[in-house]
Write an enzyme that holds these catalytic residues in place. Structure first.
Site, PDB file in Angstrom:
ATOM      1  N   LYS A 175     -80.570-104.561 -21.299  1.00  0.00           N
ATOM      2  CA  LYS A 175     -80.295-103.331 -20.538  1.00  0.00           C
ATOM      3  C   LYS A 175     -79.361-103.737 -19.406  1.00  0.00           C
ATOM      4  CE  LYS A 175     -82.244-100.037 -17.353  1.00  0.00           C
ATOM      5  NZ  LYS A 175     -83.408 -99.644 -16.553  1.00  0.00           N
ATOM      6  N   GLY A 188     -85.622 -94.043  -9.687  1.00  0.00           N
ATOM      7  CA  GLY A 188     -86.768 -93.898  -8.796  1.00  0.00           C
ATOM      8  C   GLY A 188     -86.837 -92.586  -8.045  1.00  0.00           C
ATOM      9  N   ALA A 203     -83.754 -93.424 -16.160  1.00  0.00           N
ATOM     10  CA  ALA A 203     -83.754 -93.289 -14.697  1.00  0.00           C
ATOM     11  C   ALA A 203     -83.853 -91.849 -14.221  1.00  0.00           C
ATOM     12  CB  ALA A 203     -82.509 -93.923 -14.074  1.00  0.00           C
ATOM     13  N   GLY A 204     -84.653 -91.674 -13.197  1.00  0.00           N
ATOM     14  CA  GLY A 204     -84.722 -90.400 -12.487  1.00  0.00           C
ATOM     15  C   GLY A 204     -85.765 -89.432 -12.987  1.00  0.00           C
ATOM     16  N   ASN A 228     -90.235 -95.582 -15.590  1.00  0.00           N
ATOM     17  CA  ASN A 228     -91.126 -96.563 -14.985  1.00  0.00           C
ATOM     18  C   ASN A 228     -91.891 -95.952 -13.820  1.00  0.00           C
ATOM     19  OD1 ASN A 228     -90.720-100.106 -14.198  1.00  0.00           O
ATOM     20  ND2 ASN A 228     -92.387 -98.779 -13.677  1.00  0.00           N
TER      21      ASN A 228
END
Lengths: 253, 65
Positions: free
Chosen positions: A93, A154, A181-182, A203
């Site tokens: 990644k 995040g 992401a996001g 995550n």
């Protein structure tokens, strides 16, 4: 169905391994999510790495190492090579961060690193934006998978630019794409899948939830629901109301 | 010989990267290495000589998103 460098994943959920309250909570979240891929990183060995590696191996999922924290192509390429040596996978990644606050990728460094790594035999998963020109250049560089962001890493905002993401999805129909992401809620993941993306990677949304295992289960169901909806060819959107109950046979009252 | 390992100055007697890893207790550890900023494959550690002032990075699997 689009694959990931020749690999067909059993489900469309990829999960990060950071920020959990404890290793046991992380393991529970993975179990509940059914995620088929775990992202990991490399950091200076300070005594924790070997134990962490044993836990990751016990999850029985495919490993996707990242180059998180790299701000230049050289750093990212070196980190990717170290990751391949350590994790024995050609998957990477690729993150080349361009801005400290937004954690937006540096498109120039990203393309530079992607070209080098693809030529070196890596299966590159570039963390990118919804920019179509950059996406095409990454594909031309040898990337067969793209990881466009939903929103800054995040942030938990979901899909910030739905129009741009839809355009990107339509522009490169043969390229597997992971919304990375996001994402903050299962509904964000479902929406990404409904739009035709092939997977989501998250995550913080799970790790920072009050009950990570329950949130992981929520995301698993949402990803499944969104994928089913996309495959079921959703109805078109109308501006006006259309009755669903037949008008024929209506009583004269 | 004094080298830098993960940003900390260390006095070591071994003269190769593989030797230093063993000396520091990482002989069986799953780690990746870089020497003076360049990737050093695990297969090259035994033959890689060290010099005073070298910077060795020893990275391990870690949590990531």
């Amino acid at each position: 169905m689009r694959d990931f460098y020749g690999v067909t994943l059993p489900n469309a959920l990829m999960l990060g391994t950071a920020q959990y309250p404890s290793p046991a909570v992380m393991e529970a979240a993975f179990r509940e999510s059914g995620a088929s891929v775990a992202t990991v990183s490399l950091r200076r060995e300070a005594g924790e790495g070997q134990g962490f590696w044993k836990i990751i191996q016990s999850l029985g999922v495919r490993i996707l190492p990242n180059t998180a924290g790299c701000h230049s192509a050289k750093e990212a390429v070196t980190t990717a090579r170290m990751a391949r040596d350590l994790f024995e996978t050609s998957w990477i990644k690729l993150e080349v961060i361009g801005h400290a606050d937004t954690l937006q990728p540096d498109p120039f460094g990203l393309l530079d690193a992607a070209e080098t790594l693809a030529a070196d035999g890596f299966d590159v998963f570039p963390y990118t934006t919804e920019d179509q020109v950059l996406a095409q250049r990454l594909v031309d560089a040898g990337c067969h998978v793209l990881m466009p962001w939903g929103a800054p890493i995040g942030s938990g905002m979901g899909l910030n630019n739905r129009h741009g993401l839809r355009m990107l999805r339509a522009a490169l129909p043969d390229i597997a794409m992971v919304i990375d992401a996001g994402l903050g809620l299962p509904s964000h993941a479902a929406e990404a899948m409904e739009m035709g993306f092939d997977a989501v990677l998250l995550n913080s949304a799970v790790a920072q939830a009050g009950d990570p295992a329950a949130m992981a289960r929520g995301f698993a169901l949402a990803v499944q629901a969104g994928g089913l909806a996309h495959g079921a060819d959703p109805m078109g959107v109308r501006d006006m109301g259309v009755p669903s109950t037949p008008l024929l046979g209506r009583a004269w009252l | 010989m004094r080298i830098e390992v993960n940003g900390i100055a260390r006095d070591v007697t071994a003269t190769t990267v593989a030797g230093v890893l063993e000396e520091l207790g990482w002989n069986d550890a799953r780690v990746a290495t870089a020497l003076n900023g360049d990737f050093l494959p695990s297969s090259a550690r035994a033959a890689q000589a060290l010099r005073d002032g070298d910077r060795l990075e020893v990275l391990a699997p870690m949590q990531g998103g």
